[in-house]
Design an enzyme around this catalytic site. Structure first.
Site, PDB file in Angstrom:
ATOM      1  N   PRO A  29       0.813  -1.225   0.000  1.00 43.52           N
ATOM      2  CA  PRO A  29       0.000   0.000   0.000  1.00 43.52           C
ATOM      3  C   PRO A  29       0.841   1.268   0.000  1.00 43.52           C
ATOM      4  O   PRO A  29       1.746   1.429   0.822  1.00 43.52           O
ATOM      5  CB  PRO A  29      -0.806  -0.139   1.292  1.00 43.52           C
ATOM      6  CG  PRO A  29      -0.971  -1.608   1.443  1.00 43.52           C
ATOM      7  CD  PRO A  29       0.311  -2.219   0.967  1.00 43.52           C
ATOM      8  N   CYS A  30       0.516   2.162  -0.929  1.00 41.03           N
ATOM      9  CA  CYS A  30       1.378   3.306  -1.197  1.00 41.03           C
ATOM     10  C   CYS A  30       0.816   4.626  -0.708  1.00 41.03           C
ATOM     11  O   CYS A  30       1.500   5.650  -0.775  1.00 41.03           O
ATOM     12  CB  CYS A  30       1.638   3.412  -2.697  1.00 41.03           C
ATOM     13  SG  CYS A  30       0.129   3.508  -3.682  1.00 41.03           S
ATOM     14  N   GLN A  31      -0.422   4.634  -0.195  1.00 41.01           N
ATOM     15  CA  GLN A  31      -1.027   5.910   0.185  1.00 41.01           C
ATOM     16  C   GLN A  31      -0.199   6.637   1.245  1.00 41.01           C
ATOM     17  O   GLN A  31      -0.122   7.856   1.257  1.00 41.01           O
ATOM     18  CB  GLN A  31      -2.447   5.694   0.711  1.00 41.01           C
ATOM     19  CG  GLN A  31      -3.398   5.079  -0.305  1.00 41.01           C
ATOM     20  CD  GLN A  31      -3.476   3.576  -0.152  1.00 41.01           C
ATOM     21  OE1 GLN A  31      -2.512   2.936   0.253  1.00 41.01           O
ATOM     22  NE2 GLN A  31      -4.623   3.009  -0.479  1.00 41.01           N
TER      23      GLN A  31
END
Length: 223
Positions: A140-142
Protein backbone atom coordinates in the site's frame (compact mmCIF):
# COMPACT_ATOMS: atom_id res chain seq x y z
CA UNK A 1 14.12 -18.93 -27.02
CA UNK A 2 11.70 -21.69 -26.01
CA UNK A 3 10.53 -22.32 -22.47
CA UNK A 4 9.50 -25.79 -21.30
CA UNK A 5 7.00 -24.34 -18.83
CA UNK A 6 5.64 -21.00 -17.76
CA UNK A 7 7.27 -19.06 -14.94
CA UNK A 8 4.92 -18.90 -11.91
CA UNK A 9 4.03 -15.54 -10.36
CA UNK A 10 2.69 -14.69 -6.92
CA UNK A 11 1.14 -11.19 -6.83
CA UNK A 12 0.74 -9.47 -3.43
CA UNK A 13 -1.28 -6.31 -2.75
CA UNK A 14 -2.45 -6.86 -6.32
CA UNK A 15 -5.12 -4.15 -6.60
CA UNK A 16 -7.10 -4.78 -9.81
CA UNK A 17 -4.05 -6.53 -11.27
CA UNK A 18 -2.22 -4.00 -13.42
CA UNK A 19 1.30 -5.23 -12.66
CA UNK A 20 0.32 -8.83 -13.32
CA UNK A 21 -1.31 -7.84 -16.61
CA UNK A 22 2.03 -6.40 -17.72
CA UNK A 23 3.80 -9.69 -17.09
CA UNK A 24 1.07 -11.69 -18.80
CA UNK A 25 1.32 -9.46 -21.88
CA UNK A 26 4.75 -10.94 -22.65
CA UNK A 27 4.11 -13.75 -25.13
CA UNK A 28 5.99 -15.95 -27.58
CA UNK A 29 5.53 -16.08 -31.34
CA UNK A 30 2.54 -18.41 -30.91
CA UNK A 31 0.74 -16.04 -28.57
CA UNK A 32 1.40 -18.07 -25.43
CA UNK A 33 2.42 -16.35 -22.21
CA UNK A 34 5.86 -16.79 -20.66
CA UNK A 35 4.43 -16.26 -17.18
CA UNK A 36 1.54 -17.77 -15.25
CA UNK A 37 -0.03 -16.02 -12.26
CA UNK A 38 -0.67 -18.67 -9.64
CA UNK A 39 -1.95 -16.43 -6.87
CA UNK A 40 -3.17 -12.81 -6.67
CA UNK A 41 -3.90 -11.42 -3.21
CA UNK A 42 -6.00 -8.28 -2.67
CA UNK A 43 -8.17 -7.04 0.23
CA UNK A 44 -10.52 -4.62 -1.57
CA UNK A 45 -13.69 -6.44 -2.75
CA UNK A 46 -14.23 -4.56 -6.02
CA UNK A 47 -10.58 -4.87 -7.03
CA UNK A 48 -10.81 -8.57 -6.18
CA UNK A 49 -13.79 -8.97 -8.53
CA UNK A 50 -11.72 -7.48 -11.33
CA UNK A 51 -8.82 -9.80 -10.50
CA UNK A 52 -11.10 -12.83 -10.65
CA UNK A 53 -12.71 -11.93 -13.96
CA UNK A 54 -9.36 -11.10 -15.58
CA UNK A 55 -7.97 -14.36 -14.27
CA UNK A 56 -10.82 -16.19 -15.98
CA UNK A 57 -9.91 -14.45 -19.24
CA UNK A 58 -6.22 -15.33 -18.82
CA UNK A 59 -6.92 -19.04 -18.33
CA UNK A 60 -7.73 -19.03 -22.04
CA UNK A 61 -5.52 -16.23 -23.33
CA UNK A 62 -2.28 -17.49 -21.77
CA UNK A 63 -2.44 -20.57 -24.02
CA UNK A 64 -3.85 -18.69 -27.02
CA UNK A 65 -7.25 -20.39 -26.66
CA UNK A 66 -10.52 -18.77 -27.68
CA UNK A 67 -12.24 -16.89 -24.87
CA UNK A 68 -15.94 -17.88 -24.55
CA UNK A 69 -18.52 -15.48 -25.99
CA UNK A 70 -20.24 -15.54 -22.59
CA UNK A 71 -17.35 -13.49 -21.21
CA UNK A 72 -17.92 -10.66 -23.67
CA UNK A 73 -21.70 -10.82 -23.27
CA UNK A 74 -21.31 -10.33 -19.53
CA UNK A 75 -19.01 -7.35 -20.03
CA UNK A 76 -21.43 -5.68 -22.46
CA UNK A 77 -24.40 -5.92 -20.07
CA UNK A 78 -25.33 -2.39 -18.98
CA UNK A 79 -27.44 -3.52 -16.04
CA UNK A 80 -24.86 -3.73 -13.24
CA UNK A 81 -26.85 -6.15 -11.10
CA UNK A 82 -27.47 -8.46 -14.04
CA UNK A 83 -23.81 -8.16 -15.07
CA UNK A 84 -22.72 -9.41 -11.63
CA UNK A 85 -25.07 -12.37 -12.00
CA UNK A 86 -23.78 -13.16 -15.50
CA UNK A 87 -20.20 -13.07 -14.26
CA UNK A 88 -20.98 -15.46 -11.39
CA UNK A 89 -22.76 -17.78 -13.83
CA UNK A 90 -19.72 -17.60 -16.11
CA UNK A 91 -17.38 -18.59 -13.28
CA UNK A 92 -19.70 -21.44 -12.27
CA UNK A 93 -20.15 -22.74 -15.82
CA UNK A 94 -16.52 -23.19 -16.90
CA UNK A 95 -13.72 -25.12 -15.15
CA UNK A 96 -11.56 -22.06 -15.77
CA UNK A 97 -13.86 -20.20 -13.40
CA UNK A 98 -12.75 -22.36 -10.48
CA UNK A 99 -9.13 -21.84 -11.51
CA UNK A 100 -9.75 -18.09 -11.45
CA UNK A 101 -11.27 -18.29 -7.98
CA UNK A 102 -8.30 -20.31 -6.74
CA UNK A 103 -5.90 -17.72 -8.16
CA UNK A 104 -7.60 -14.45 -7.14
CA UNK A 105 -8.06 -14.37 -3.36
CA UNK A 106 -9.76 -11.79 -1.16
CA UNK A 107 -7.19 -11.58 1.65
CA UNK A 108 -5.95 -8.76 3.87
CA UNK A 109 -2.26 -9.41 4.45
CA UNK A 110 -1.10 -8.58 7.95
CA UNK A 111 -4.59 -8.92 9.45
CA UNK A 112 -5.60 -11.19 12.34
CA UNK A 113 -8.03 -12.98 10.04
CA UNK A 114 -5.18 -14.10 7.79
CA UNK A 115 -2.26 -15.23 9.99
CA UNK A 116 1.08 -15.94 8.30
CA UNK A 117 0.79 -19.74 8.46
CA UNK A 118 -2.48 -19.73 6.49
CA UNK A 119 -1.06 -17.40 3.82
CA UNK A 120 2.12 -19.51 3.63
CA UNK A 121 0.13 -22.70 3.12
CA UNK A 122 -1.78 -21.08 0.28
CA UNK A 123 1.39 -19.85 -1.44
CA UNK A 124 3.04 -23.26 -1.08
CA UNK A 125 -0.02 -25.01 -2.51
CA UNK A 126 -0.28 -22.70 -5.51
CA UNK A 127 3.45 -22.92 -6.32
CA UNK A 128 3.25 -26.73 -6.23
CA UNK A 129 6.99 -27.20 -5.41
CA UNK A 130 8.19 -24.87 -8.19
CA UNK A 131 11.42 -23.17 -7.08
CA UNK A 132 11.98 -20.74 -9.96
CA UNK A 133 9.22 -18.19 -9.57
CA UNK A 134 8.68 -14.44 -9.35
CA UNK A 135 7.12 -12.43 -6.53
CA UNK A 136 5.52 -9.15 -7.60
CA UNK A 137 3.33 -6.52 -6.00
CA UNK A 138 3.05 -3.05 -4.58
CA UNK A 139 2.60 -2.71 -0.81
CA UNK A 140 0.00 0.00 0.00
CA UNK A 141 1.38 3.31 -1.20
CA UNK A 142 -1.03 5.91 0.18
CA UNK A 143 1.17 6.50 3.23
CA UNK A 144 4.23 7.31 1.08
CA UNK A 145 2.79 9.00 -1.98
CA UNK A 146 3.01 12.75 -2.49
CA UNK A 147 -0.78 12.89 -2.90
CA UNK A 148 -1.48 10.84 0.20
CA UNK A 149 0.93 12.83 2.35
CA UNK A 150 -0.58 16.13 1.23
CA UNK A 151 -4.07 14.96 2.25
CA UNK A 152 -3.11 14.00 5.80
CA UNK A 153 -0.30 16.48 6.43
CA UNK A 154 2.68 14.14 6.17
CA UNK A 155 3.59 10.61 7.21
CA UNK A 156 2.64 9.22 10.60
CA UNK A 157 4.69 6.41 12.09
CA UNK A 158 1.42 5.22 13.66
CA UNK A 159 -0.05 4.56 10.18
CA UNK A 160 0.02 0.76 9.84
CA UNK A 161 0.31 1.06 6.05
CA UNK A 162 3.85 2.37 6.44
CA UNK A 163 4.94 -1.03 7.66
CA UNK A 164 2.97 -3.35 5.36
CA UNK A 165 6.01 -3.76 3.14
CA UNK A 166 7.29 -5.96 6.00
CA UNK A 167 4.62 -8.53 5.12
CA UNK A 168 6.07 -8.56 1.61
CA UNK A 169 9.51 -9.05 3.22
CA UNK A 170 8.26 -11.88 5.41
CA UNK A 171 7.02 -13.78 2.38
CA UNK A 172 10.36 -13.26 0.61
CA UNK A 173 12.22 -14.67 3.61
CA UNK A 174 9.86 -17.63 3.97
CA UNK A 175 9.46 -18.65 0.32
CA UNK A 176 12.64 -17.35 -1.36
CA UNK A 177 11.50 -16.36 -4.88
CA UNK A 178 14.15 -16.35 -7.59
CA UNK A 179 13.52 -12.61 -7.95
CA UNK A 180 10.99 -10.10 -6.68
CA UNK A 181 9.68 -6.84 -8.09
CA UNK A 182 8.14 -4.30 -5.73
CA UNK A 183 6.19 -1.49 -7.35
CA UNK A 184 5.66 1.80 -5.59
CA UNK A 185 4.88 5.47 -6.12
CA UNK A 186 6.31 8.92 -6.66
CA UNK A 187 7.17 10.24 -3.22
CA UNK A 188 8.63 7.03 -1.81
CA UNK A 189 12.24 8.19 -2.20
CA UNK A 190 11.56 11.38 -0.22
CA UNK A 191 9.33 9.83 2.46
CA UNK A 192 10.82 10.16 5.96
CA UNK A 193 9.93 9.21 9.51
CA UNK A 194 11.98 10.74 12.33
CA UNK A 195 14.43 12.07 9.71
CA UNK A 196 15.13 8.57 8.38
CA UNK A 197 14.16 7.74 4.80
CA UNK A 198 11.55 5.02 4.51
CA UNK A 199 13.27 3.80 1.34
CA UNK A 200 16.47 3.24 3.32
CA UNK A 201 14.48 0.97 5.63
CA UNK A 202 13.23 -0.95 2.62
CA UNK A 203 16.61 -1.31 0.97
CA UNK A 204 18.11 -2.59 4.19
CA UNK A 205 15.27 -4.98 4.98
CA UNK A 206 14.59 -6.22 1.45
CA UNK A 207 18.19 -7.31 0.94
CA UNK A 208 17.29 -10.15 3.35
CA UNK A 209 20.73 -10.46 4.92
CA UNK A 210 22.54 -10.19 1.61
CA UNK A 211 20.53 -12.84 -0.25
CA UNK A 212 19.19 -10.29 -2.75
CA UNK A 213 20.54 -7.23 -4.52
CA UNK A 214 18.16 -4.28 -4.90
CA UNK A 215 18.05 -2.49 -8.26
CA UNK A 216 15.93 0.32 -9.65
CA UNK A 217 14.13 -0.59 -12.88
CA UNK A 218 13.58 3.10 -13.65
CA UNK A 219 16.77 4.98 -12.89
CA UNK A 220 19.77 4.88 -10.55
CA UNK A 221 18.90 5.82 -6.99
CA UNK A 222 20.81 8.79 -5.60
CA UNK A 223 22.98 7.87 -2.62
Amino acid sequence: YKMKRKIPIIDLFAGPGGLGEGFMALKDSKGKSYFDIKLSIEKEPNAHKTLTLRSFYRQFAKDARTVPKDYYLALRCKDLVKREMLIEDLLDKYPEGQEARNEARLIELGSDKWPPNIVDELITKQLNKEKNWVLIGGPPCQAYSNAGRSRVGGISKKDHRVYLYQEYLRIIEKHEPAIFIMENVKGLLSAKIDDEKVFDWMKRDLSVNGKYKIHSLVKPVEK
